[in-house]
Design a protein around this motif. Structure first.
Motif, PDB file in Angstrom:
ATOM      1  N   SER A   1       0.872  -1.176   0.000  1.00 59.67           N
ATOM      2  CA  SER A   1       0.000   0.000   0.000  1.00 59.67           C
ATOM      3  C   SER A   1       0.906   1.222   0.000  1.00 59.67           C
ATOM      4  N   ARG A   2       0.626   2.179  -0.893  1.00 60.54           N
ATOM      5  CA  ARG A   2       1.467   3.365  -0.994  1.00 60.54           C
ATOM      6  C   ARG A   2       0.845   4.518  -0.214  1.00 60.54           C
ATOM      7  N   SER A   3       1.694   5.351   0.380  1.00 64.04           N
ATOM      8  CA  SER A   3       1.266   6.560   1.073  1.00 64.04           C
ATOM      9  C   SER A   3       2.392   7.575   0.964  1.00 64.04           C
ATOM     10  N   PRO A   4       2.118   8.857   1.278  1.00 73.80           N
ATOM     11  CA  PRO A   4       3.174   9.875   1.206  1.00 73.80           C
ATOM     12  C   PRO A   4       4.379   9.556   2.086  1.00 73.80           C
ATOM     13  N   ARG A   5       4.166   8.784   3.147  1.00 71.12           N
ATOM     14  CA  ARG A   5       5.268   8.462   4.054  1.00 71.12           C
ATOM     15  C   ARG A   5       6.070   7.248   3.628  1.00 71.12           C
ATOM     16  N   GLY A   6       5.585   6.495   2.651  1.00 71.19           N
ATOM     17  CA  GLY A   6       6.311   5.317   2.204  1.00 71.19           C
ATOM     18  C   GLY A   6       5.371   4.214   1.780  1.00 71.19           C
ATOM     19  N   VAL A   7       5.771   2.984   1.999  1.00 64.89           N
ATOM     20  CA  VAL A   7       4.956   1.841   1.616  1.00 64.89           C
ATOM     21  C   VAL A   7       4.831   0.888   2.792  1.00 64.89           C
ATOM     22  N   SER A   8       3.749   0.126   2.807  1.00 64.12           N
ATOM     23  CA  SER A   8       3.543  -0.896   3.834  1.00 64.12           C
ATOM     24  C   SER A   8       2.946  -2.128   3.171  1.00 64.12           C
ATOM     25  N   LEU A   9       3.206  -3.269   3.760  1.00 62.14           N
ATOM     26  CA  LEU A   9       2.725  -4.523   3.204  1.00 62.14           C
ATOM     27  C   LEU A   9       1.210  -4.639   3.317  1.00 62.14           C
ATOM     28  N   THR A  10       0.587  -5.170   2.265  1.00 62.67           N
ATOM     29  CA  THR A  10      -0.818  -5.549   2.335  1.00 62.67           C
ATOM     30  C   THR A  10      -0.889  -6.905   3.041  1.00 62.67           C
ATOM     31  N   GLY A  11      -2.098  -7.396   3.238  1.00 59.31           N
ATOM     32  CA  GLY A  11      -2.237  -8.719   3.843  1.00 59.31           C
ATOM     33  C   GLY A  11      -1.554  -9.787   3.012  1.00 59.31           C
ATOM     34  N   GLU A  12      -1.751  -9.729   1.685  1.00 61.12           N
ATOM     35  CA  GLU A  12      -1.100 -10.693   0.800  1.00 61.12           C
ATOM     36  C   GLU A  12       0.409 -10.500   0.809  1.00 61.12           C
ATOM     37  N   GLY A  13       0.841  -9.231   0.890  1.00 63.17           N
ATOM     38  CA  GLY A  13       2.273  -8.948   0.931  1.00 63.17           C
ATOM     39  C   GLY A  13       2.924  -9.501   2.178  1.00 63.17           C
ATOM     40  N   GLN A  14       2.238  -9.378   3.327  1.00 62.39           N
ATOM     41  CA  GLN A  14       2.772  -9.904   4.578  1.00 62.39           C
ATOM     42  C   GLN A  14       2.909 -11.413   4.520  1.00 62.39           C
ATOM     43  N   LEU A  15       1.898 -12.077   3.934  1.00 59.25           N
ATOM     44  CA  LEU A  15       1.950 -13.529   3.788  1.00 59.25           C
ATOM     45  C   LEU A  15       3.159 -13.948   2.969  1.00 59.25           C
ATOM     46  N   LEU A  16       3.380 -13.258   1.856  1.00 59.67           N
ATOM     47  CA  LEU A  16       4.520 -13.585   0.994  1.00 59.67           C
ATOM     48  C   LEU A  16       5.830 -13.276   1.701  1.00 59.67           C
ATOM     49  N   TYR A  17       5.874 -12.146   2.413  1.00 60.37           N
ATOM     50  CA  TYR A  17       7.111 -11.724   3.074  1.00 60.37           C
ATOM     51  C   TYR A  17       7.607 -12.766   4.077  1.00 60.37           C
ATOM     52  N   ASP A  18       6.694 -13.339   4.842  1.00 65.41           N
ATOM     53  CA  ASP A  18       7.099 -14.333   5.842  1.00 65.41           C
ATOM     54  C   ASP A  18       7.839 -15.502   5.189  1.00 65.41           C
ATOM     55  N   TYR A  19       7.376 -15.936   4.025  1.00 72.29           N
ATOM     56  CA  TYR A  19       8.034 -17.039   3.330  1.00 72.29           C
ATOM     57  C   TYR A  19       9.320 -16.587   2.656  1.00 72.29           C
ATOM     58  N   VAL A  20       9.296 -15.395   2.062  1.00 69.89           N
ATOM     59  CA  VAL A  20      10.491 -14.889   1.365  1.00 69.89           C
ATOM     60  C   VAL A  20      11.628 -14.683   2.357  1.00 69.89           C
ATOM     61  N   ARG A  21      11.322 -14.104   3.512  1.00 68.68           N
ATOM     62  CA  ARG A  21      12.358 -13.881   4.522  1.00 68.68           C
ATOM     63  C   ARG A  21      13.006 -15.196   4.935  1.00 68.68           C
ATOM     64  N   SER A  22      12.174 -16.219   5.175  1.00 63.58           N
ATOM     65  CA  SER A  22      12.707 -17.519   5.574  1.00 63.58           C
ATOM     66  C   SER A  22      13.533 -18.145   4.454  1.00 63.58           C
ATOM     67  N   ALA A  23      13.014 -18.087   3.220  1.00 66.54           N
ATOM     68  CA  ALA A  23      13.715 -18.699   2.088  1.00 66.54           C
ATOM     69  C   ALA A  23      15.041 -18.005   1.810  1.00 66.54           C
ATOM     70  N   LEU A  24      15.037 -16.669   1.810  1.00 62.44           N
ATOM     71  CA  LEU A  24      16.275 -15.946   1.557  1.00 62.44           C
ATOM     72  C   LEU A  24      17.261 -16.112   2.707  1.00 62.44           C
ATOM     73  N   GLY A  25      16.722 -16.271   3.919  1.00 64.50           N
ATOM     74  CA  GLY A  25      17.596 -16.536   5.059  1.00 64.50           C
ATOM     75  C   GLY A  25      18.334 -17.853   4.894  1.00 64.50           C
ATOM     76  N   LEU A  26      17.606 -18.879   4.447  1.00 62.07           N
ATOM     77  CA  LEU A  26      18.233 -20.178   4.208  1.00 62.07           C
ATOM     78  C   LEU A  26      19.250 -20.095   3.076  1.00 62.07           C
ATOM     79  N   LEU A  27      18.913 -19.357   2.016  1.00 63.18           N
ATOM     80  CA  LEU A  27      19.841 -19.198   0.909  1.00 63.18           C
ATOM     81  C   LEU A  27      21.111 -18.472   1.350  1.00 63.18           C
ATOM     82  N   ALA A  28      20.934 -17.400   2.116  1.00 57.81           N
ATOM     83  CA  ALA A  28      22.099 -16.651   2.597  1.00 57.81           C
ATOM     84  C   ALA A  28      22.976 -17.523   3.484  1.00 57.81           C
ATOM     85  N   THR A  29      22.322 -18.328   4.314  1.00 63.19           N
ATOM     86  CA  THR A  29      23.076 -19.237   5.176  1.00 63.19           C
ATOM     87  C   THR A  29      23.853 -20.239   4.335  1.00 63.19           C
ATOM     88  N   GLY A  30      23.196 -20.780   3.309  1.00 62.66           N
ATOM     89  CA  GLY A  30      23.865 -21.736   2.437  1.00 62.66           C
ATOM     90  C   GLY A  30      25.060 -21.124   1.726  1.00 62.66           C
TER      91      GLY A  30
END
Length: 307
Positions: free
Chosen positions: A51-80
């Motif tokens: 969601s866009r606003s003059p102060r920046g951006v924030s995750l939508t509900g769908e964005g938050q759902l995706l973020y939780d998985y992306v953070r975990s996946a990229l964390g595992l990749l970075a660790t690897g």
């Protein structure tokens, strides 16, 4: 549907920065490139992620759902990626272990000392937490090895028993109870009880064992620290439910005494856990071999006191 990994990296940075220009600066790319990447990802996934606003951006509900998985996946990749870059001769690198303070102090310390002496170039990092926390850290790639009490959910886990623990009840040596009496579950439940807080796995295990026999435990004092259980029992505030293996010094000194019971609570196992689908680093493998060898020799034996 295939989406380039780099789009997810941009998405994660924007989500954490909350601002496209800040994310662009952190990624060393232009704001337009960041905006285009987000637009491309939203188009590919057919979902509005921010969601866009003059102060920046924030995750939508769908964005938050995706973020939780992306953070975990990229964390595992970075660790690897990090582990692949480490020298396999145990000359450098980092070994991250998740364990409670009690397990570290009562069980791991000799292994940590020996490992550090043999491999001084390996940086040892200990992240403290109860079983649920360290297993979560393991699954997200934040620790290499986790030490947990009999994991209930074993998906993706490989575990090796290290030592058994036994739940018992103790009181200060001057407490007003009959230490020669053999107590029933109902009699134990009637005491002013001192137990660990509910989120502790050992507390849940103890309560469930009593409930199976139709007895409810209602503690008067709930604590987050195992050492405080003994401290408050010593000064006579009640009967504490403790782990036998972790209170041997206090029992030996006579500051606390075991209550005899006509029942035995099933033993639990503290296990060394790793991920099945992630190959251990050279450092993790060496530490695991050391612990496995020690466990086979029964370095930590259940005490005979009160058996």
């Amino acid at each position: 549907m295939s989406v380039k990994l780099e789009l997810y990296r941009v998405f994660k940075e924007v989500a954490e920065a909350g601002n496209i220009s800040v994310a662009a600066k952190n990624l060393y790319i232009s704001q337009s490139a960041v905006s285009q990447s987000i637009k491309q990802l939203e188009t590919a996934l057919q979902a509005r992620l921010f969601s866009r606003s003059p102060r920046g951006v924030s995750l939508t509900g769908e964005g938050q759902l995706l973020y939780d998985y992306v953070r975990s996946a990229l964390g595992l990749l970075a660790t690897g990626e990090d582990k692949l870059s480490q020298a396999q001769q145990l000359m450098l690198g980092t070994l991250v272990i998740g364990a409670s303070d009690t397990v570290t102090g009562q069980f791991l310390t000799p292994y940590l000392e020996s490992f550090h002496r043999l491999h001084p170039g390996i940086r040892l990092k200990i992240i403290s937490g109860r079983s649920a926390k360290v297993l979560s850290l393991l699954r997200s790639g934040s620790v290499d090895i986790a030490f947990a009490s009999t994991p209930a959910e074993r998906e993706r886990l490989e575990a090796w028993p290290c030592f058994s623990t036994h739940s018992v009840f103790v009181a200060g040596s001057g407490y007003g109870c009959d230490f020669d009496h053999v107590y029933t579950r109902e009699e134990i439940a009637a005491f002013p009880l001192i137990l660990l807080e509910r989120k502790a796995s050992s507390r849940g295990f103890l309560e469930q064992d009593f409930l199976r026999c139709g007895v409810t435990l209602t503690p008067e004092i709930e604590l987050s620290s195992r050492s405080l259980l003994v401290t408050l029992a010593k000064i006579g505030l009640g009967v504490a439910g403790v782990t036998l293996e972790f209170v041997q010094d206090a029992l030996s000194s006579g500051e606390i005494r075991l209550l005899k019971t006509d029942f035995t609570i099933p033993a639990r196992s503290v296990e060394m856990c790793t991920l099945v689908d992630v190959a251990p680093t050279a450092a993790a493998g060496a530490f695991m071999e050391m612990v496995q060898a020690g466990a086979e020799k029964e370095i930590l034996r259940p005490a005979e006191t009160g058996e």
